[in-house]
Structures are given as C-alpha cells and as structure tokens.
Design a protein around this motif. Structure first.
Motif, PDB file in Angstrom:
ATOM      1  N   ARG A   1      37.040  23.389  17.545  1.00 20.33           N
ATOM      2  CA  ARG A   1      35.832  22.647  17.901  1.00 20.33           C
ATOM      3  C   ARG A   1      35.765  22.239  19.366  1.00 20.33           C
ATOM      4  NH1 ARG A   1      31.955  20.471  14.465  1.00 20.33           N
ATOM      5  NH2 ARG A   1      31.009  18.498  15.078  1.00 20.33           N
ATOM      6  N   GLY A   2      36.874  21.835  19.948  1.00 20.10           N
ATOM      7  CA  GLY A   2      36.840  21.460  21.368  1.00 20.10           C
ATOM      8  C   GLY A   2      36.696  19.978  21.606  1.00 20.10           C
ATOM      9  N   SER A   3      36.226  19.248  20.609  1.00 26.94           N
ATOM     10  CA  SER A   3      36.161  17.790  20.735  1.00 26.94           C
ATOM     11  C   SER A   3      37.426  17.202  20.121  1.00 26.94           C
ATOM     12  CB  SER A   3      34.933  17.262  20.002  1.00 26.94           C
ATOM     13  OG  SER A   3      35.015  17.621  18.638  1.00 26.94           O
TER      14      SER A   3
ATOM     15  N   LEU B   1      30.726  10.928  20.372  1.00 30.92           N
ATOM     16  CA  LEU B   1      29.654  11.854  20.002  1.00 30.92           C
ATOM     17  C   LEU B   1      29.008  11.421  18.689  1.00 30.92           C
ATOM     18  CD1 LEU B   1      31.567  15.139  20.873  1.00 30.92           C
ATOM     19  CD2 LEU B   1      29.838  13.979  22.263  1.00 30.92           C
TER      20      LEU B   1
ATOM     21  N   GLU C   1      34.191  13.188  22.860  1.00 29.71           N
ATOM     22  CA  GLU C   1      34.241  14.316  23.792  1.00 29.71           C
ATOM     23  C   GLU C   1      35.697  14.613  24.094  1.00 29.71           C
ATOM     24  OE1 GLU C   1      30.425  14.712  26.798  1.00 29.71           O
ATOM     25  OE2 GLU C   1      32.397  14.229  27.585  1.00 29.71           O
ATOM     26  N   SER C   2      36.421  13.555  24.346  1.00 32.09           N
ATOM     27  CA  SER C   2      37.850  13.708  24.579  1.00 32.09           C
ATOM     28  C   SER C   2      38.540  12.387  24.252  1.00 32.09           C
ATOM     29  CB  SER C   2      38.101  14.090  26.038  1.00 32.09           C
ATOM     30  OG  SER C   2      39.493  14.078  26.289  1.00 32.09           O
TER      31      SER C   2
ATOM     32  N   LEU D   1      31.212  17.480  10.092  1.00 27.71           N
ATOM     33  CA  LEU D   1      31.427  18.473  11.152  1.00 27.71           C
ATOM     34  C   LEU D   1      30.199  19.351  11.331  1.00 27.71           C
ATOM     35  CD1 LEU D   1      35.137  19.506  10.495  1.00 27.71           C
ATOM     36  CD2 LEU D   1      34.242  18.073  12.341  1.00 27.71           C
ATOM     37  N   CYS D   2      29.586  19.721  10.203  1.00 30.01           N
ATOM     38  CA  CYS D   2      28.350  20.515  10.272  1.00 30.01           C
ATOM     39  C   CYS D   2      27.262  19.660  10.906  1.00 30.01           C
ATOM     40  CB  CYS D   2      27.950  20.956   8.867  1.00 30.01           C
ATOM     41  SG  CYS D   2      26.292  21.643   8.824  1.00 30.01           S
ATOM     42  N   GLY D   3      27.192  18.393  10.478  1.00 28.08           N
ATOM     43  CA  GLY D   3      26.311  17.426  11.129  1.00 28.08           C
ATOM     44  C   GLY D   3      24.848  17.670  10.877  1.00 28.08           C
ATOM     45  N   ARG D   4      24.547  18.611   9.983  1.00 31.82           N
ATOM     46  CA  ARG D   4      23.146  18.960   9.811  1.00 31.82           C
ATOM     47  C   ARG D   4      22.645  18.436   8.477  1.00 31.82           C
ATOM     48  NH1 ARG D   4      21.814  25.201  10.420  1.00 31.82           N
ATOM     49  NH2 ARG D   4      22.828  24.720  12.392  1.00 31.82           N
TER      50      ARG D   4
ATOM     51  N   PRO E   1      35.049  18.455  28.723  1.00 33.75           N
ATOM     52  CA  PRO E   1      35.210  18.952  27.351  1.00 33.75           C
ATOM     53  C   PRO E   1      34.099  19.941  27.027  1.00 33.75           C
ATOM     54  CG  PRO E   1      35.221  16.544  27.411  1.00 33.75           C
ATOM     55  CD  PRO E   1      34.813  17.011  28.762  1.00 33.75           C
ATOM     56  N   ILE E   2      34.395  20.870  26.143  1.00 36.26           N
ATOM     57  CA  ILE E   2      33.411  21.920  25.854  1.00 36.26           C
ATOM     58  C   ILE E   2      32.238  21.395  25.038  1.00 36.26           C
ATOM     59  CG2 ILE E   2      34.416  22.813  23.711  1.00 36.26           C
ATOM     60  CD1 ILE E   2      33.932  25.637  25.226  1.00 36.26           C
ATOM     61  N   VAL E   3      32.450  20.309  24.284  1.00 30.58           N
ATOM     62  CA  VAL E   3      31.379  19.770  23.426  1.00 30.58           C
ATOM     63  C   VAL E   3      30.580  18.715  24.179  1.00 30.58           C
ATOM     64  CG1 VAL E   3      30.859  18.578  21.281  1.00 30.58           C
ATOM     65  CG2 VAL E   3      32.769  20.152  21.372  1.00 30.58           C
ATOM     66  N   GLU E   4      29.275  18.795  24.025  1.00 28.44           N
ATOM     67  CA  GLU E   4      28.392  17.885  24.732  1.00 28.44           C
ATOM     68  C   GLU E   4      27.325  17.371  23.763  1.00 28.44           C
ATOM     69  OE1 GLU E   4      25.977  18.207  28.960  1.00 28.44           O
ATOM     70  OE2 GLU E   4      26.092  19.944  27.631  1.00 28.44           O
ATOM     71  N   LYS E   5      27.055  16.070  23.827  1.00 31.57           N
ATOM     72  CA  LYS E   5      26.004  15.507  22.982  1.00 31.57           C
ATOM     73  C   LYS E   5      24.678  15.683  23.705  1.00 31.57           C
ATOM     74  CE  LYS E   5      25.100  11.315  20.328  1.00 31.57           C
ATOM     75  NZ  LYS E   5      25.667  10.003  19.950  1.00 31.57           N
TER      76      LYS E   5
ATOM     77  N   LEU F   1      24.954  25.962  19.525  1.00 31.02           N
ATOM     78  CA  LEU F   1      24.937  24.791  18.653  1.00 31.02           C
ATOM     79  C   LEU F   1      26.284  24.628  17.971  1.00 31.02           C
ATOM     80  CD1 LEU F   1      23.044  22.591  17.440  1.00 31.02           C
ATOM     81  CD2 LEU F   1      22.702  24.143  15.528  1.00 31.02           C
ATOM     82  N   ILE F   2      26.890  23.451  18.121  1.00 34.90           N
ATOM     83  CA  ILE F   2      28.178  23.199  17.475  1.00 34.90           C
ATOM     84  C   ILE F   2      27.988  22.340  16.235  1.00 34.90           C
ATOM     85  CG2 ILE F   2      30.368  21.961  17.723  1.00 34.90           C
ATOM     86  CD1 ILE F   2      30.460  22.853  20.616  1.00 34.90           C
ATOM     87  N   SER F   3      27.076  21.371  16.292  1.00 35.27           N
ATOM     88  CA  SER F   3      26.885  20.461  15.172  1.00 35.27           C
ATOM     89  C   SER F   3      25.471  19.893  15.220  1.00 35.27           C
ATOM     90  CB  SER F   3      27.930  19.340  15.252  1.00 35.27           C
ATOM     91  OG  SER F   3      27.802  18.462  14.163  1.00 35.27           O
ATOM     92  N   GLY F   4      24.913  19.614  14.023  1.00 33.64           N
ATOM     93  CA  GLY F   4      23.568  19.068  13.950  1.00 33.64           C
ATOM     94  C   GLY F   4      22.541  20.167  13.757  1.00 33.64           C
TER      95      GLY F   4
ATOM     96  N   LEU G   1      25.165  18.533  18.898  1.00 32.45           N
ATOM     97  CA  LEU G   1      26.307  18.817  19.765  1.00 32.45           C
ATOM     98  C   LEU G   1      26.218  20.283  20.175  1.00 32.45           C
ATOM     99  CD1 LEU G   1      29.328  17.106  17.940  1.00 32.45           C
ATOM    100  CD2 LEU G   1      27.725  16.140  19.599  1.00 32.45           C
TER     101      LEU G   1
ATOM    102  N   ARG H   1      29.004  23.163  26.080  1.00 36.20           N
ATOM    103  CA  ARG H   1      28.647  22.880  27.455  1.00 36.20           C
ATOM    104  C   ARG H   1      28.596  24.181  28.245  1.00 36.20           C
ATOM    105  NH1 ARG H   1      29.198  17.862  29.950  1.00 36.20           N
ATOM    106  NH2 ARG H   1      30.573  17.042  28.361  1.00 36.20           N
TER     107      ARG H   1
END
Lengths: 466, 466
Positions: free
Chosen positions: A286-288, A329, A348-349, A458-461, B353-357, B382-385, B396, B399
C-alpha cells in the motif's frame, strides 16, 4: 435487470409469507396475553403489548426480534418498574438477562424469538414523559393509522436498502436511520422510489414535517442536524437526530446512484471475506502506514456507551497525531463488543523528518519577538535560525516526536489517554494494557469479522460504488 | 565595551585620515579636471564631476570606488552619449570596460581607484529626467547642503552597521539601503544612535519626509513598501523602494539588539570559513534534505538582471515543490556572478509517501460529485475510496511525484523551467545543462565563497544574533 423485476425479487426475500405472519402473530398474541394475565393477577394496572416493526407490519421476513412493552397505568411512578419486572421474570422462569438503557428491561429467548420486555408508562400525545420509552406506543399508533397496508412493502424495501448501504439503525455504532424514521419517510413521500427521488436532491438541513409545525428555519437553528424529521407525536423531538452527517450523505449519494442504475448490490452487498494473507499482502503493497491500537476488555459496556467511548477515543488520538504533524489519511474504530476493541489509523507515514519549521511572531511586535529570541537562541532543539522572512521570525527545530507509535505510547501509558480526551472508562481499560501495532504486526488479530472490517477499510469504498 | 569607547574604535577604522582625504581629493580633482578639459577640447558642453560618497565626504576609509559623472548640457539628447563616451575612452587609453544599466557607462581601474564614468544630463529640481542618472548631481547638492560636517561620521557608522548586518546596497542581490538613503536618514534623525532608537520602533509603512509633502496615508497607498523615504529633490520617488521587507525588518531587529547590547559584531561580523568536510558533516547530521540546482553559465548578465532572474527562478521552483506537497523549509540563490549559479532548497524530506489524500467535492453538489466519481472510480492511481467524510468525497491516490529531484528534473528538462516561471534568459542557460544534487553530492562545488554562503545558510541565523 429492470427495476420492476428486481423489486419483485427482493420483495420475495423480505416480505413475510402468510405462514410466517400467522406464526409471528400467534406468538405475539400468546406471550402478550399470558403476560397481561400474570400482571393482572399480581395486582398491577398494566398490560403487555407488542410494539416495534411486528406491531406495524413492517418487519423483514426471517427477523425474530420482538419488542413487548408493559404499559403501566399513568398513576404509577418509576419506582414501580423493579416489581413489575419481577412479574415478567417469574413468567419467563429462567433464561432472561436484565439490561439497562435509560431504565431496566429484560431480554429473553423464547422459542426462536429474541424478545425485549420493556416497561413504560401509558401517556397521551403531548403529555410529559415518565420514561424515554413512553413514546413508543404512540409511534405504533401513529404508523398504524397513517401507513397504508400497501406501503408496508415500501418500508421493507427501504429498510433493506438502508441495511445494504450501511445506514440502518439509530444506535451510536451506525448513526443511521431507525425503523420508525423509515416508516415516517414512506408515509411522507408515499413510496420507496418517491423517497429516493427526493433524497437524491436533499441538501444539508432538509426539514420534513408530517404535521403542521414551526418554521423550518427555526427547526434548523434548533436541531442543527443534516436531516430534521419532526416527530408527529412530539414536535420537540427530531426523529432523525441520530442520523450522522456521513450516514445522511451516504443515503443521498446511494439514492442518486441507485436511480441511475438500480442494482441488487444496494440491498445485498457482496460480502468479501479475504484470507489474512491477502490483507497482509495489501498492507505491504500500500505505501502508507497503518497503526493499530488493540485494547483488550474484560468488562465491556452496553453497545451505545461503548461506541460512544470508542468514537471519542478514536478522535482524541487522531487529534493528537495531527497536532504533532502526522498526516492522518483515515481512522476507524472496531470492536467485537465482547473482549477486544481496535482503533486504527492510516498515516501517510508513521515517521516524520526530524527537522521542523516553526513560525515565530512578527518582527514588528517587539515583546513577542524578544521572548521568542530569548526562548530559542539557547535551546538545544534549535537546528537553524532564527531568521527573518516575510516580516516574521522563523526557526528550524528538532521535532519532539518523529514516530507516531512512540507518541501514542507515551500518552496512553501516562494515563490511558485521559489527558488528551480518551473517555474515562476506556482509558481505564487502556491503562490495564494495550498493544500498538504497525502494519503487518496486526497479523495475530486477523480473524473473523475484523478481517472483513479491515478489508472494507482498506478498500475504503461504499459497498454500492462500482 | 562601552558604546562611547566602541564608537571611537570603529570610527578610527572607517574615518579616512587627513592623508587619505588629501590623496582621494587630489585624485578626483586631477581626473575630473583632465576629463573636463578633454570634453571641452572635443567641443562638448559638458563637465566631469565627482559624485557619490566621495563628493559628499561620507566614504569609508579604504574604499576606492569613485563615481565620475559627465554632466551634459540640457540642450543635448540621449543620442549624444556614445560620442561623449568616445572622449572618455580616448582619455583612458586602455583598461576600460563598457557596461550598461539604463544607458551605457564605462568602468576603469586608474591607480588604486575603481572608477565608473557615467554620462548624465544637467537638470534642475522638478525638471523631467532624460536619463535615470540625472538626479545624482541634485542628490549630491542636497546632501552637501543639509548634512552637517559632524554628521559625516554618523553616516559612516550607519553604512558600516548596515554592511555588517547585510542590508547595505540598493542592488537587487541585497535589496537594502543605498548610500544616499543612509545620508537622508542621518539628516532626518540627526545621528546614528537617534536613527537606531527610531528604527527600533519602526512599523510596516513607516514614512519619512525631509521636505513638506503629501499625506503619509496617500504615500503608503502609492508606494506600498515597508519603508517610504520621499526623495527631497523628487517627491514622486521613494528612495527606500529597493529596501526589501526582509532587509527592513533585519535593520529594525538589529537596531533593537544593538541598543540593548552594543557590540562590534554588528559592524564587523565574524567571518567563518569552515572546511568543506565540516559542511558535509553538518549536512549528514542535519536530518533534512538539501537539494541543489547547479547552473553553469558562460555568458553572465549584469548583476541586477542576473539576480532578478535568479530570485524569480528560486521562487518558481519553490512554488513547484510546494504545489506537489514537498515541505520547503528554506531556499536561497547563490552566484559567483561569473560562471556558476546555484539554487538551493532545504526540504523536510526530498521523498514523499506514495499515498496521498485527495479532497473531492461536497456530496451536495450533484454534478461535481458525479464528475469526481466518474473520473476516479476507474483510475489506475486510485488506492482507496471514494468514501464520504464530513459531507465530502475523499480518495487516496498514488502520488504523482514522490521525489523532489525527479520533479525538478522533469520541469527543467522539458523547457528549462520556462513553463513554471523561470525567466527566459536563465531558462536558456538551464537548457544548456544543469545538475541536481542532493546533500553530500554538492561536495565538488564546495569551494571559495560558496562554502561561506552555505555555512551561513545552514546556520540560518543573522550574523549579529548571539
């Protein structure tokens, strides 16, 4: 699939058969009849009546949750409740559990039914309440009078839809729409589809009044919730008060989506149960950073109190992380409501750079400038500066907390998080022990419902978004 | 040390001796006399006069920079300048350089003096200018008339103070106080100490008028600079226009500091020249990331144009980094004004970080919501949402740029940074070649003045702050 066809398919699953109706009604009649008789024999001016969805003919097929109310004569005071419940206990013999919301009530399993026995006082519309449950019989009467028989299926469709998109239930955990609210909405809009058409265009501060009442602006000011549905039997009550902003907008968004492309998925979301290994793999890619606070609990509160505390704690820790510069996030709370609670934070980190820019006062403000210079010029945490930029003093300092885990550990170990706003009872649990786990370290806890929960997180949708 | 004692010590270093005064005056008399004679012989109605600090008796001992103005009769037009400069060239023989500001002038080394020969047109106060330098003789006259002989040392102290704290000079590189401005300030406040007492309390929009003039509010509106000093020979000109906000506040802050504890350090800052290895060690220990853009230049512009371009480029790249989420702690520009420019950026971290809100529109706004969902639901990034939170859609995403170096390289390679606001001439240099270096990679460039510059940057503290 056409909506007409889909509608029939769904109704076939949620509308009780004639046999089921007969079975449930016979059961209700028997238990309320027997209990009323016992109450009379014990000398109480009281009768047992079925309320809730069964009494209004809006329950979903297969549901076996019943509310049996013991309506006490208005002459009684609240101190009569224990002796009334004694009569119920004797009637039930064994297998009951005493629970407590605003006042005590009993829960029991009889045959295949899960029954709540709830004492209340008989009042008339407009009269002051003696207990929070006194309104229920009036709600039953109102719905029975105003909900047409053919609208019962509309309520059922709406309830199933709301369950499907995750906004059904007034309990704190969900913060959604109660059964009574669903019934009022159908009474007001006529049908499931007409309601969805309207909801698709709802705005913040939508006011719904089934009876003549105050000016909507006045109601908006008074209640302040995104949705305001005035209780027709008590104009001072907002039936939609428990509906959280997120539930409100979820229902609005789902209504729009459904009208554009009706689908079974709104009523019956796909239940995915991935393996623990899949979740761990997703976390790795995931990266986060996911930070989990696992709280064992040997003495769990009733759900509404528990979830109130969990959500407050979730927010308190989130605020702490954000105040110290961590980019949160998302966050969430989970509990099995029995022995374990988990708060989770996606960051994010979980680590921040050691150097932090810090804004000082405007140079123009003499006293603040002097204090700032005095404070920082000798400080061990000063890395660079002070320098002047844009009329202000600036410095680079060593960040106090570079690790999210260490920050949380510090505050949870000191006082269970009490000082940063974790509610009292939960902070006591935390002081007894907790774990702070990062990413894959959550592995030992990946079981049962928590796997599904984490997967959804994690899917968040929203389940219906596709 | 007592201020009285210190003052004498400093004046002993900066006040020219009688011998030096005689030497300088003799040189001025000789060169201006000889050149006036040559001009007369060549048929020009023009005289050579010394202006600048020497003409006003405010130069610092040891300085050998002279301004010799060729005052042309007001009957001439600008096109006469080249033929006038021809006369100067013939007089100088060899060793001169033609330079160009608003119009051409000559620079030459004669004996130990560095002399600028500047043509201008003789005007009277209030008359329109033919060239930007026409005011200088009027400035000389004004100062000669109003600056008392005993105030010359006050001007010298002020100039040395401003040099010491780094705010002396109207050139773009410094954005500070010109010599003429120093003289006006002493004329207005009386003495070095009285000026500092006032400056310690200066506020944004301080207005100083030596002659009767317009309402200060009107001047603030018109000029908008932190300090406004109306030119006594031209009420439409703000002599303090070149003073940047940072220089203004530096002078204010240094005045306060000096009055509390006078020290030689304000006049003669400690010049530290650390070894390259010390700098590299400091970079290693610092915890932040320093990103350097090294630009070789084989055709350097005159300083004011060069620094204008460098500062604009510095800002443009900083804006780019900030827009893509990099936390820029500080930035700066350095140049040897001959063959190499370096922009530098101190970042909390050069990687993100690679993930961004990412915030979407309010759910309430139907059309934007639909567009947002359409755009992101199928996206590879798209990572999440999307999920709903606080009445809005959120997602998410991956980036786009996780490395600051790659982000800058991309934009500098495409068009030398032209598209993001790097000025034209500098972007041409960049297209010819540049290096992006991170932290210790700067080692090969750690030499001469750049070491001191980087040392000061890392310390980040005004030299007089202790």
């Amino acid at each position: 699939m056409e909506w007409g066809e889909l509608r029939e398919l769904i109704l076939r699953r949620i509308r009780p058969s004639v046999e089921e109706e007969r079975l449930v009604e016979a059961f209700c009649r028997r238990v309320s009849g027997e209990l009323s008789e016992r109450l009379r024999e014990a000398g109480f001016k009281a009768v047992a009546e079925v309320h809730g969805s069964v009494a209004k003919g809006t329950w979903l097929s297969g549901e076996r949750d019943l509310d049996i109310f013991i309506l006490l004569d208005p002459g009684y005071e609240r101190d009569v409740i224990p002796s009334v419940l004694e009569v119920v206990k004797r009637y039930l013999g064994s297998g009951w559990v005493e629970a407590y919301a605003e006042h005590p009530y009993l829960q029991a399993r009889i045959d295949e039914f899960q029954v709540d026995f709830v004492p209340c006082f008989r009042i008339r519309p407009g009269e002051p309440l003696k207990s929070a449950t006194d309104r229920t019989p009036l709600h039953t009467a109102y719905v029975r009078e105003h909900l047409k028989p053919e609208q019962r299926d509309e309520v059922r469709l709406l309830k199933r839809f709301m369950k499907g998109i995750g906004v059904y239930g007034a309990e704190l955990k969900v913060g959604g729409f109660s059964g009574y609210l669903c019934e009022l909405l159908i009474i007001h809009y006529g049908s499931f589809e007409e309601l969805l058409e309207a909801a698709a265009r709802w705005r913040r501060g939508t006011v719904i009044q089934l009876e003549v009442g105050p000016d909507p602006r006045e109601l908006r000011r008074r209640f302040g919730t995104p949705l305001i549905v005035v209780d027709p039997i008590d104009p001072n009550r907002n039936v939609a008060a428990p509906v959280s902003e997120d539930s409100f907008w979820s229902f609005v968004a789902a209504s729009r989506g459904f009208l554009k492309a009706p689908s079974e998925i709104y009523f019956y979301p796909r239940e995915e149960r991935p393996e623990a290994q899949e979740i761990l793999e997703a976390l790795r890619l995931r990266g986060s950073d996911l930070l989990f606070v696992v709280i064992p609990d040997s003495d769990v509160d009733v759900p509404d109190i528990l979830w109130g505390q969990l959500y407050k704690a979730e927010k308190a820790l989130r605020g702490l992380l954000e105040r110290w510069g961590f980019e949160v996030l998302r966050s969430a709370a989970w509990s099995d409501e029995a022995s374990r609670h988990i708060l989770l934070y996606e960051l994010e980190s979980a680590t921040l750079p050691i150097v932090e820019k810090h804004m000082g006062p405007p140079v123009e403000v003499v006293e603040h400038s002097e204090r700032f210079l005095r404070k920082h010029l000798g400080s061990e945490d000063l890395i660079s500066g002070p320098w002047i930029e844009g009329g202000r003093w600036w410095i680079l300092t060593r960040r106090r907390w570079t690790g999210a885990r260490e920050l949380l550990r510090h505050h949870l170990e000191v006082d269970g998080g009490r000082g940063i706003g974790v509610p009292k009872r939960l902070s006591r649990r935390i002081r007894e022990g907790f774990s702070l786990l990062l990413n894959g370290e959550i592995e030992p806890y990946l079981e049962g419902d928590f796997i599904s929960f984490l997967h959804r997180f994690l899917c968040g949708r929203a389940s219906w978004l596709h």
